[in-house]
Enzyme design. Structure first.
Site, PDB file in Angstrom:
ATOM      1  N   ASP A  88       0.820  -1.208   0.000  1.00  0.00           N
ATOM      2  CA  ASP A  88       0.000   0.000   0.000  1.00  0.00           C
ATOM      3  C   ASP A  88       0.856   1.261   0.000  1.00  0.00           C
ATOM      4  OD1 ASP A  88      -2.244  -1.534  -0.034  1.00  0.00           O
ATOM      5  OD2 ASP A  88      -2.895  -1.074   2.002  1.00  0.00           O
ATOM      6  N   ASN A 162      -4.363   8.827   2.170  1.00  0.00           N
ATOM      7  CA  ASN A 162      -4.779   8.226   3.439  1.00  0.00           C
ATOM      8  C   ASN A 162      -5.160   9.263   4.482  1.00  0.00           C
ATOM      9  OD1 ASN A 162      -4.798   5.468   3.127  1.00  0.00           O
ATOM     10  ND2 ASN A 162      -2.862   5.104   4.180  1.00  0.00           N
ATOM     11  N   ASP A 163      -4.184  10.087   4.867  1.00  0.00           N
ATOM     12  CA  ASP A 163      -4.433  10.949   6.024  1.00  0.00           C
ATOM     13  C   ASP A 163      -3.435  12.084   6.130  1.00  0.00           C
ATOM     14  OD1 ASP A 163      -2.116   9.584   6.998  1.00  0.00           O
ATOM     15  OD2 ASP A 163      -3.359   8.088   7.981  1.00  0.00           O
ATOM     16  N   ARG A 190      -6.180  19.095  23.514  1.00  0.00           N
ATOM     17  CA  ARG A 190      -4.866  18.699  23.988  1.00  0.00           C
ATOM     18  C   ARG A 190      -4.753  17.187  23.824  1.00  0.00           C
ATOM     19  NH1 ARG A 190      -3.469  19.365  29.282  1.00  0.00           N
ATOM     20  NH2 ARG A 190      -1.283  19.553  28.668  1.00  0.00           N
ATOM     21  N   ALA A 206      -5.797   6.043  11.612  1.00  0.00           N
ATOM     22  CA  ALA A 206      -7.035   6.425  12.292  1.00  0.00           C
ATOM     23  C   ALA A 206      -7.694   5.229  12.977  1.00  0.00           C
ATOM     24  CB  ALA A 206      -8.002   7.064  11.298  1.00  0.00           C
ATOM     25  N   LEU A 207      -7.565   4.059  12.403  1.00  0.00           N
ATOM     26  CA  LEU A 207      -8.157   2.861  12.991  1.00  0.00           C
ATOM     27  C   LEU A 207      -7.494   2.540  14.324  1.00  0.00           C
ATOM     28  CD1 LEU A 207     -10.168   0.528  12.655  1.00  0.00           C
ATOM     29  CD2 LEU A 207      -8.384  -0.734  11.428  1.00  0.00           C
ATOM     30  N   SER A 208      -6.152   2.662  14.391  1.00  0.00           N
ATOM     31  CA  SER A 208      -5.452   2.370  15.637  1.00  0.00           C
ATOM     32  C   SER A 208      -5.740   3.417  16.704  1.00  0.00           C
ATOM     33  CB  SER A 208      -3.939   2.285  15.389  1.00  0.00           C
ATOM     34  OG  SER A 208      -3.412   3.536  15.034  1.00  0.00           O
ATOM     35  N   GLN A 261       4.500   9.818   4.449  1.00  0.00           N
ATOM     36  CA  GLN A 261       5.569   9.753   3.447  1.00  0.00           C
ATOM     37  C   GLN A 261       6.238  11.101   3.218  1.00  0.00           C
ATOM     38  OE1 GLN A 261       3.969   7.858  -0.066  1.00  0.00           O
ATOM     39  NE2 GLN A 261       4.084   5.840   0.839  1.00  0.00           N
TER      40      GLN A 261
END
Length: 305
Positions: A88, A162-163, A190, A206-208, A261
């Site tokens: 990915d 992705n993010d 915060r 985001a899932l983690s 990246q």
């Protein structure tokens, strides 16, 4: 005359049956054995009647100089399909660059998870042959356009599939962010950081951080805090046409990452603005592909005792 004696179609005739005739290969050339895999896939494409090129760094690092080596603009102008052989991360890197040209991408998974490089390496001949001849599912993925503003001036720009992640550095203290959505104040948060993820990125960082999974057909973003100070500060799903602005209020060594990246260091008062990109990524999957099949396999659902 038996069927086995019948004349086989010539390569020019075979080319007329192809939906995609010029394919460029982008390889995960750092991985062990990648040269052999890229060469094997290139031979396969040639045998199908395709013109084959390699992405410039892939050609340079594998030494496969019998194929034309193309940079991204040349790929965008001359190729009608990009084939990623890797994971990915490889897809994210090239997908952000090719999206503006409208070139569709297919992923052969030589990595680990493979949420968007979804053709297993051992299954690529049959699945890729069908795609080359027009048997596929097409899937459009939105991208994010992010910018960093300092003293009213844009000092950094990036695109993410992705993010976009703003987080603290190595210091043990949290950072404080002022969060706005479409110009409306949301809260001063915060936390160790904040993630703004697309539906594609909802299966990543985001899932983690406790965020929900978003089906790729949902035109939305996840805004998920990382280890927030206030436990009622929960992930929220926003419409993808929203503009999210984050301002660094306090904290040391904060940085912004884009698909993990590319990154830039941040100062107090910097504003990170995230908007929907005008470009979308075209992903092609084998016929019959299902997002739920991908989730079940990659997240190991139905494996409980």
């Amino acid at each position: 005359m038996s069927l086995s004696d019948a004349p086989k179609p010539s390569q020019p005739q075979a080319r007329q049956l192809l939906r995609f005739s010029h394919v460029v290969i982008i390889g995960k050339y750092q991985a062990p054995g990648s040269r052999d895999v890229v060469e094997e896939v290139a031979h396969f494409l040639h045998d199908q009647g395709c013109d084959v090129s390699l992405e410039r760094d892939t050609a340079l690092n594998t030494g496969l100089n019998q194929y034309p080596a193309l940079d991204v603009p040349a790929m965008g102008k001359t190729c009608d399909l990009a084939l990623v052989v890797g994971g990915d991360g490889t897809m994210l890197g090239i997908g952000r660059q090719l999206a503006r040209y409208g070139v569709p991408l297919v992923g052969i998974n030589q990595g680990r998870l493979g949420f968007i490089t979804d053709i297993p390496l051992e299954e690529y001949p049959d699945k890729l042959r069908a795609i080359l001849h027009g048997e596929f599912e097409e899937d459009a993925r939105s991208l994010m356009a992010a910018s960093v503003w300092r003293d009213g001036r844009c000092v950094f720009e990036a695109t993410a599939l992705n993010d976009v992640v703003v987080n603290r550095g190595g210091a043990a203290s949290m950072i404080e962010l002022r969060v706005e959505v479409d110009g409306h104040f949301v809260a001063n948060q915060r936390a160790d950081g904040l993630i703004i993820a697309s539906s594609t990125g909802s299966t990543a960082y985001a899932l983690s951080a406790g965020g929900p999974l978003l089906h790729p057909a949902i035109d939305g973003w996840v805004m998920a805090p990382i280890a927030p100070h206030t436990l009622s500060n929960r992930p929220i799903v926003l419409p993808a046409h929203s503009e999210v602005a984050l301002e660094i209020v306090s904290g040391r060594d904060a940085s912004a990452n884009f698909d993990m990246q590319s990154l830039t260091s941040l100062l107090h008062g910097d504003r990170i603005v995230v908007r929907r990109s005008e470009h979308t990524l075209r992903l092609l999957h084998p016929r019959g592909w299902s997002y739920f099949d991908t989730l079940r396999k990659k997240l190991h659902w139905n494996e409980g005792g």
